[in-house]
Design an enzyme around this catalytic site. Structure first.
Site, PDB file in Angstrom:
ATOM      1  N   TYR A 202      -3.480  14.624 -61.788  1.00  0.00           N
ATOM      2  CA  TYR A 202      -2.997  14.365 -60.430  1.00  0.00           C
ATOM      3  C   TYR A 202      -1.549  14.815 -60.298  1.00  0.00           C
ATOM      4  CZ  TYR A 202      -1.903  11.848 -56.106  1.00  0.00           C
ATOM      5  OH  TYR A 202      -1.511  11.523 -54.826  1.00  0.00           O
TER       6      TYR A 202
ATOM      7  N   LYS B 290       0.177  17.717 -57.640  1.00  0.00           N
ATOM      8  CA  LYS B 290       1.159  17.404 -56.600  1.00  0.00           C
ATOM      9  C   LYS B 290       2.522  18.028 -56.897  1.00  0.00           C
ATOM     10  CE  LYS B 290      -1.947  15.205 -54.386  1.00  0.00           C
ATOM     11  NZ  LYS B 290      -2.551  15.833 -53.195  1.00  0.00           N
TER      12      LYS B 290
END
Length: 301
Positions: free
Chosen positions: A170, A174
């Site tokens: 994740y 990002k």
């Protein structure tokens, strides 16, 4: 009716739900024509298996005062993005003023609470492709149209700082999207395009509301489970941030920066749909960094 963006043409990649939907609707509310692009249609849901569709988003754009054009696109597939580009050429004379990359589709794939080497690799790499490869394909195929107009490019990410989010896959997605705002500013600024990365705060998306078992009308009840939810914001808040950037004649001053919904709300003076101005950044500093126990989330709205 606000017609600041009347005559402008936007593509919102990943406009089916969440921030993408809020952005598409708010661009429409400012008068823009919005190509509402995503994978979920009324005929065929995406692997996310949620009820929201691009057609529904396009109808909300129309209702807000713009023109919504739903286009089914998997942004990991260059040929499908080519087809979107061809529709822009045929239906909007090739005009593209605003490109928003909000494709993610990784929440069901990302794992938390265990070492990354124990995560399912195939699912993790799919999350990376959904959240990064899709953006690169979109940029490669659509930026030439944007350059012709000297427009605005917005990369939607999570977070405005380099704090670790607790899940390697994740975090890498990002952080990559945040970095895109910087490097695109370098590459495209010389062509008259302003490129930024932009993050919402604690986003009150459809999936988040469902996860807490509340609706937009009863969302405050979720703060009983998670007190931080009291500072959450609707997808319209980040949508209004994009619309404000798109309508700013001096938007180039932001080129290459990582921006936030709360920062731009303070700059441009817009509010969330309830008239409040959630400041997740200030709340985060006081609660998570300064460890204040006496805060009232309402003081940050």
């Amino acid at each position: 009716m606000d017609r600041t963006l009347g005559g402008r043409v936007a593509v919102v990649a990943g406009a089916t739900r969440g921030a993408g939907r809020g952005i598409a609707v708010e661009l429409g509310a400012a008068g823009a024509t919005v190509f509402v692009a995503g994978r979920s249609t009324r005929q065929a849901p995406s692997a996310m298996n949620r009820p929201e569709t691009i057609e529904e988003t396009a109808e909300l754009v129309d209702r807000a005062g713009g023109r919504g054009i739903p286009v089914r696109v998997d942004f990991c597939v260059p040929e499908e993005v080519d087809a979107l580009r061809d529709r822009i050429r045929s239906e909007a004379d090739g005009r593209l003023d605003i490109l928003v990359n909000d494709v993610w589709g990784g929440d069901p794939l990302v794992e938390w609470g265990k070492p990354f080497w124990e995560h399912d690799l195939d699912r993790s790499l799919t999350a990376w492709r959904n959240g990064v490869q899709s953006h690169l394909v979109s940029l490669h195929r659509l930026v030439p149209l944007l350059i012709a107009r000297g427009g605005l490019l917005v990369e939607i990410t999570d977070g405005d700082r380099e704090d670790y989010y607790g899940s390697l896959f994740y975090d890498v997605v990002k952080a990559s999207v945040r970095r895109l705002g910087k490097v695109l500013g370098e590459d495209l600024g010389k062509h008259g395009v302003t490129a930024v990365s932009l993050t919402p705060g604690f986003l009150r998306s459809e999936a988040m509301l469902e996860g807490f078992g509340v609706t937009e009308d009863t969302w405050r009840d979720a703060a009983k489970k998670d007190p931080h939810f009291a500072i959450s914001e609707t997808p319209h808040y980040v949508g209004r941030a994009v619309a404000a950037l798109a309508g700013d004649e001096k938007v180039a001053r932001w080129n290459g920066q990582v921006l936030s919904s709360w920062q731009l709300a303070n700059e441009y003076g817009f509010t969330d749909v309830d008239g409040s101005r959630p400041d997740w950044g200030k709340y985060r500093v006081d609660v998570f960094e300064n460890h204040r126990k006496d805060v009232d989330p309402e003081d940050y709205r």
